[in-house]
Write a protein that holds these residues in place. Structure first.
Motif, PDB file in Angstrom:
ATOM      1  N   VAL A 112       3.874 -17.016  -4.282  1.00  0.00           N
ATOM      2  CA  VAL A 112       3.086 -16.416  -3.201  1.00  0.00           C
ATOM      3  C   VAL A 112       4.049 -15.927  -2.118  1.00  0.00           C
ATOM      4  O   VAL A 112       5.010 -16.609  -1.774  1.00  0.00           O
ATOM      5  N   LEU A 113       3.792 -14.720  -1.645  1.00  0.00           N
ATOM      6  CA  LEU A 113       4.638 -14.177  -0.578  1.00  0.00           C
ATOM      7  C   LEU A 113       3.819 -13.309   0.357  1.00  0.00           C
ATOM      8  O   LEU A 113       2.778 -12.777  -0.022  1.00  0.00           O
ATOM      9  N   SER A 114       4.312 -13.223   1.578  1.00  0.00           N
ATOM     10  CA  SER A 114       3.728 -12.304   2.551  1.00  0.00           C
ATOM     11  C   SER A 114       4.745 -11.213   2.806  1.00  0.00           C
ATOM     12  O   SER A 114       5.950 -11.471   2.802  1.00  0.00           O
ATOM     13  N   THR A 115       4.249 -10.013   3.040  1.00  0.00           N
ATOM     14  CA  THR A 115       5.160  -8.927   3.350  1.00  0.00           C
ATOM     15  C   THR A 115       4.811  -8.340   4.709  1.00  0.00           C
ATOM     16  O   THR A 115       3.643  -8.270   5.075  1.00  0.00           O
ATOM     17  N   ARG A 152      10.694  -9.293   4.231  1.00  0.00           N
ATOM     18  CA  ARG A 152      10.732  -8.150   5.167  1.00  0.00           C
ATOM     19  C   ARG A 152      10.405  -6.850   4.443  1.00  0.00           C
ATOM     20  O   ARG A 152      10.503  -6.754   3.227  1.00  0.00           O
ATOM     21  N   ASP A 153      10.039  -5.856   5.200  1.00  0.00           N
ATOM     22  CA  ASP A 153       9.787  -4.536   4.622  1.00  0.00           C
ATOM     23  C   ASP A 153      11.130  -3.887   4.291  1.00  0.00           C
ATOM     24  O   ASP A 153      11.574  -2.942   4.932  1.00  0.00           O
ATOM     25  N   ASP A 154      11.753  -4.419   3.278  1.00  0.00           N
ATOM     26  CA  ASP A 154      13.066  -3.952   2.869  1.00  0.00           C
ATOM     27  C   ASP A 154      13.030  -3.795   1.352  1.00  0.00           C
ATOM     28  O   ASP A 154      12.822  -4.773   0.625  1.00  0.00           O
ATOM     29  N   GLU A 155      13.209  -2.582   0.887  1.00  0.00           N
ATOM     30  CA  GLU A 155      12.994  -2.295  -0.541  1.00  0.00           C
ATOM     31  C   GLU A 155      13.855  -3.150  -1.455  1.00  0.00           C
ATOM     32  O   GLU A 155      13.356  -3.713  -2.436  1.00  0.00           O
ATOM     33  N   ALA A 156      15.142  -3.231  -1.145  1.00  0.00           N
ATOM     34  CA  ALA A 156      16.050  -3.954  -2.047  1.00  0.00           C
ATOM     35  C   ALA A 156      15.691  -5.432  -2.093  1.00  0.00           C
ATOM     36  O   ALA A 156      15.651  -6.059  -3.157  1.00  0.00           O
ATOM     37  N   SER A 164       0.648 -10.656  -0.191  1.00  0.00           N
ATOM     38  CA  SER A 164      -0.308 -10.151   0.795  1.00  0.00           C
ATOM     39  C   SER A 164       0.356  -9.081   1.643  1.00  0.00           C
ATOM     40  O   SER A 164       1.524  -9.204   2.013  1.00  0.00           O
ATOM     41  N   GLY A 165      -0.415  -8.035   1.896  1.00  0.00           N
ATOM     42  CA  GLY A 165       0.032  -6.962   2.778  1.00  0.00           C
ATOM     43  C   GLY A 165       0.512  -5.738   2.023  1.00  0.00           C
ATOM     44  O   GLY A 165       0.936  -5.809   0.865  1.00  0.00           O
ATOM     45  N   GLY A 166       0.381  -4.603   2.688  1.00  0.00           N
ATOM     46  CA  GLY A 166       0.990  -3.374   2.191  1.00  0.00           C
ATOM     47  C   GLY A 166       0.280  -2.682   1.051  1.00  0.00           C
ATOM     48  O   GLY A 166       0.904  -1.908   0.331  1.00  0.00           O
ATOM     49  N   VAL A 167      -1.014  -2.950   0.850  1.00  0.00           N
ATOM     50  CA  VAL A 167      -1.701  -2.279  -0.256  1.00  0.00           C
ATOM     51  C   VAL A 167      -2.780  -1.305   0.220  1.00  0.00           C
ATOM     52  O   VAL A 167      -3.542  -0.790  -0.586  1.00  0.00           O
ATOM     53  N   SER A 168      -2.824  -1.075   1.532  1.00  0.00           N
ATOM     54  CA  SER A 168      -3.896  -0.221   2.060  1.00  0.00           C
ATOM     55  C   SER A 168      -3.737   1.225   1.628  1.00  0.00           C
ATOM     56  O   SER A 168      -2.644   1.671   1.297  1.00  0.00           O
ATOM     57  N   GLY A 224      -3.194   5.018   1.633  1.00  0.00           N
ATOM     58  CA  GLY A 224      -2.337   5.925   2.394  1.00  0.00           C
ATOM     59  C   GLY A 224      -1.148   5.240   3.036  1.00  0.00           C
ATOM     60  O   GLY A 224      -0.466   5.808   3.874  1.00  0.00           O
ATOM     61  N   ASP A 225      -0.902   4.004   2.632  1.00  0.00           N
ATOM     62  CA  ASP A 225       0.131   3.208   3.260  1.00  0.00           C
ATOM     63  C   ASP A 225       1.387   3.306   2.406  1.00  0.00           C
ATOM     64  O   ASP A 225       1.590   2.541   1.492  1.00  0.00           O
ATOM     65  N   HIS A 226       2.236   4.291   2.716  1.00  0.00           N
ATOM     66  CA  HIS A 226       3.418   4.476   1.861  1.00  0.00           C
ATOM     67  C   HIS A 226       4.543   3.574   2.338  1.00  0.00           C
ATOM     68  O   HIS A 226       5.631   4.012   2.656  1.00  0.00           O
ATOM     69  N   ASP A 227       4.243   2.280   2.410  1.00  0.00           N
ATOM     70  CA  ASP A 227       5.300   1.404   2.881  1.00  0.00           C
ATOM     71  C   ASP A 227       6.069   0.818   1.708  1.00  0.00           C
ATOM     72  O   ASP A 227       5.851   1.181   0.555  1.00  0.00           O
ATOM     73  N   VAL A 228       6.925  -0.102   1.991  1.00  0.00           N
ATOM     74  CA  VAL A 228       7.851  -0.542   0.951  1.00  0.00           C
ATOM     75  C   VAL A 228       7.171  -1.289  -0.203  1.00  0.00           C
ATOM     76  O   VAL A 228       7.621  -1.225  -1.330  1.00  0.00           O
ATOM     77  N   VAL A 229       6.080  -1.987   0.097  1.00  0.00           N
ATOM     78  CA  VAL A 229       5.394  -2.714  -0.980  1.00  0.00           C
ATOM     79  C   VAL A 229       4.929  -1.717  -2.031  1.00  0.00           C
ATOM     80  O   VAL A 229       5.129  -1.899  -3.233  1.00  0.00           O
ATOM     81  N   LYS A 230       4.318  -0.659  -1.556  1.00  0.00           N
ATOM     82  CA  LYS A 230       3.839   0.359  -2.494  1.00  0.00           C
ATOM     83  C   LYS A 230       4.993   1.025  -3.218  1.00  0.00           C
ATOM     84  O   LYS A 230       4.923   1.288  -4.425  1.00  0.00           O
ATOM     85  N   ALA A 231       6.026   1.321  -2.459  1.00  0.00           N
ATOM     86  CA  ALA A 231       7.160   2.007  -3.077  1.00  0.00           C
ATOM     87  C   ALA A 231       7.787   1.141  -4.162  1.00  0.00           C
ATOM     88  O   ALA A 231       8.020   1.598  -5.280  1.00  0.00           O
TER      89      ALA A 231
END
Ligand code: AMP
Ligand code: MG
Length: 416
Positions: free
Chosen positions: A191-194, A236-240, A259-263, A265-272
Motif C-alpha cells: 500500500v502506498l500514497s502518492t 513523491r511525485d517523482d517518476e523514477a 492512492s492518488g493521481g488517478v483523476s 485529465g490528471d497527467h501527473d506522474v502516477v498516470k505517466a
C-alpha cells in the motif's frame, strides 16, 4: 507540480457502470494458490480442500454436569441414598464400576464409569455422612451423558473447501487434531500514497501541504480484509522513484493498492508511470463518490489505483479492491452485507447518471427495521463524518427518496 509527459491512457468506456468495473476487476484477480499452514497460523484464511474428521468428538461417553454417576433404576424411587464408591475428575480413567446401590462422584467431562447409565446433577444431591449421598430426583437412562461422536464422527466432512477459518472453526479443527491445513494463500498487499503535498512524519505543514491519511486507513482496511500489509509509505511525485517502488512491489507482493493521481485529465506522474510500465485501464465509474479508478497489472500483479480524496479512497476500496482481494484469498462471500433499510429522513439528490453511495448512520428500531440517515457531511474530502458511518445507502439515479422508503444499504463492517 512536476508534470510528466502525457501518455495514451486506455479508458474502459466514457463512463463505466459499477457492476462492469467490479466484474472486470474480479475477472483479473484469480484465487491465489494453496499452501499448507499450521493451524495456529491459519486464522482468517480459507480452506482450499475439505477437512475430513480423523478423530471422534467427544472421544468417549462423558458427563455433561458435576454430579453422581448412577444406575438409573437405582434412583427411580428418589429420594434415595446410595453409597459413594469413588470420585472421578475430568482427565481420570474410571477404576471401579458402579454397582447396585452405588454412585460415583463425577466431574464435568469425566468418562462415564462402567455400570452407570445416567448422571444426577450435584444440585439434586446432599451428602450423608462420609460415604453416602442422598439423591432427590430420579433421572432417565442417558441423563446428562454426552455420547462419543455426538459432535463429530470419523469420516465426517467437517468443513467444505471455501470455509473461512474463524476462531470457532479453528477450535473444531483442534478438537480433531487437524494440525496442518490446506488453505489459500494470504494475499501480501503493498500500500502506498502518492503526492508531493503529503506529510507523514509529523513535521509542521507548509502552505499547500496536508497530512497523509489514506495509507493509514487503507493499511487498516487491508488488514481487516485479511491481507498481509506491506507499507510502502508516501511516494513523491517523482517518476523514477515511483517506478522503482512499483516494480519492486510487483515482484514482492500479490497486489498493490495505491492512492492518488488517478483523476480524469490528471497527467501527473502516477498516470505517466503506470501508463508506461503497467497494463492499466482507467475508469470513470458511474458512482458518487469515487468516480475515478484505475486497475491494471504490472508483470501480472494486480494494481488498484484509488482516488486520493479520502472518502473516495474508502468507497473505492470497499466496492472494487476489497472484493477482488478477498477473491484472491479464496473467499466465497466477496461483498459486505447488504440489507434493506428504511430512510429516516428524505434522501434528496439530483439525477446525474450515477449511483450515489450515501454514508449513513443506522439504528435497529422496535419495528425490527434498520433506520438510516445520512452522516452530517457528504463531501469526498470530509472523512471525519464518514469515519463514523455504519453503512452506505445505495441511491439509484433519480431525484431521491422520501422518508420511510426502502433503501439498500451496504454495511461497512462484517462479511455475512
Ligand atoms: P488526487 O487523487 O491525487 O488528485 O488527490 C485528490 C485529493 O485527495 C487532493 O486534495 C489530495 O491532496 C488528496 N489526497 C491525495 N492523497 C491523499 C492521502 N494519502 N491522504 C490524504 N489526502 C490525500
Ligand atoms: Mg495527487
Amino acid at each position: 507540480m512536476r508534470r510528466a509527459s502525457p501518455v495514451a491512457l486506455r479508458y474502459l468506456a466514457p463512463v463505466t457502470p459499477l457492476e462492469d468495473a467490479q466484474a472486470f476487476v474480479l475477472e483479473s484477480c484469480p484465487t491465489l494458490g494453496a499452501v499448507e499452514v499450521d493451524r495456529e497460523k491459519a486464522g482468517g484464511l480459507v480452506l482450499a480442500s475439505p477437512v475430513i474428521a480423523a478423530e471422534v468428538v467427544p472421544p468417549f461417553d462423558n458427563t455433561a454436569v458435576d454430579g453422581y454417576a448412577v444406575r438409573s433404576q437405582d434412583v427411580s424411587n428418589a429420594p434415595v441414598e446410595l453409597r459413594v464408591v469413588a470420585e472421578l475428575a475430568a482427565g481420570a480413567a474410571p477404576s471401579v464400576p458402579v454397582g447396585a446401590g452405588e454412585a460415583i462422584r463425577i466431574m464435568t467431562g469425566a468418562p462415564i464409569p462402567e455400570g452407570a447409565d445416567a448422571v444426577v446433577m450435584v444440585e439434586d444431591s446432599e451428602r450423608v455422612g462420609d460415604h453416602d449421598v442422598r439423591l432427590i430426583r430420579s433421572v432417565p437412562s442417558g441423563a446428562a451423558i454426552r455420547r462419543a461422536g455426538d459432535d463429530v464422527c470419523i469420516g465426517d466432512e467437517l468443513f467444505a473447501a471455501g470455509t473461512t477459518i474463524t476462531p470457532a472453526v479453528a477450535a473444531v479443527l483442534a478438537s480433531v487434531n487437524a494440525a496442518h491445513l490446506h488453505v489459500h494463500r494470504q494475499a501480501r498487499v503493498a500500500v502506498l500514497s502518492t503526492g508531493d503535498e503529503l506529510i507523514d512524519d509529523g513535521s509542521p505543514l507548509a502552505i499547500g501541504q496536508i497530512r497523509e491519511s489514506n495509507k493509514t486507513m487503507l493499511a487498516a482496511l487491508l488488514a481487516d480484509a485479511g491481507c498481509e500489509v506491506v507499507d510502502l509509505g508516501v511516494v513523491r511525485d517523482d517518476e523514477a522513484e515511483l517506478e522503482r517502488v512499483l516494480r519492486a512491489a510487483a515482484v514482492d507482493c500479490d497486489a498493490i493498492v495505491s492512492s492518488g493521481g488517478v483523476s480524469m485529465g490528471d497527467h501527473d506522474v502516477v498516470k505517466a508511470v503506470l501508463g508506461r510500465i503497467a497494463d492499466m485501464t482507467w475508469m470513470q465509474i458511474a458512482i458518487k463518490p469515487a468516480k475515478p479508478f484505475a486497475f491494471g497489472r504490472l508483470g501480472g500483479t494486480p494494481i488498484f489505483g484509488l482516488p486520493g480524496n479520502p472518502v473516495s479512497s474508502l468507497v473505492s476500496f470497499e466496492l472494487l479492491a476489497r472484493p477482488a482481494l478477498r477473491r484472491m484469498m479464496g473467499h466465497r462471500r466477496l461483498t459486505r452485507t447488504s440489507i434493506v433499510a428504511v430512510t429516516d429522513v428524505p434522501f434528496d439528490r439530483q439525477p446525474d447518471g450515477k449511483v450515489h453511495f450515501v454514508r449513513v448512520n443506522g439504528e435497529l428500531r422496535d419495528d425490527g427495521r434498520y433506520h438510516v440517515r445520512p452522516v452530517s457531511a457528504q463531501g469526498s474530502h470530509q472523512l471525519a463524518a464518514t469515519a463514523l458511518a455504519d453503512a452506505m445507502a445505495v441511491m439509484p439515479d433519480g431525484t431521491g427518496l422520501p422518508a420511510g422508503a426502502d433503501v439498500a444499504a451496504l454495511l461497512l463492517r462484517g462479511d455475512a
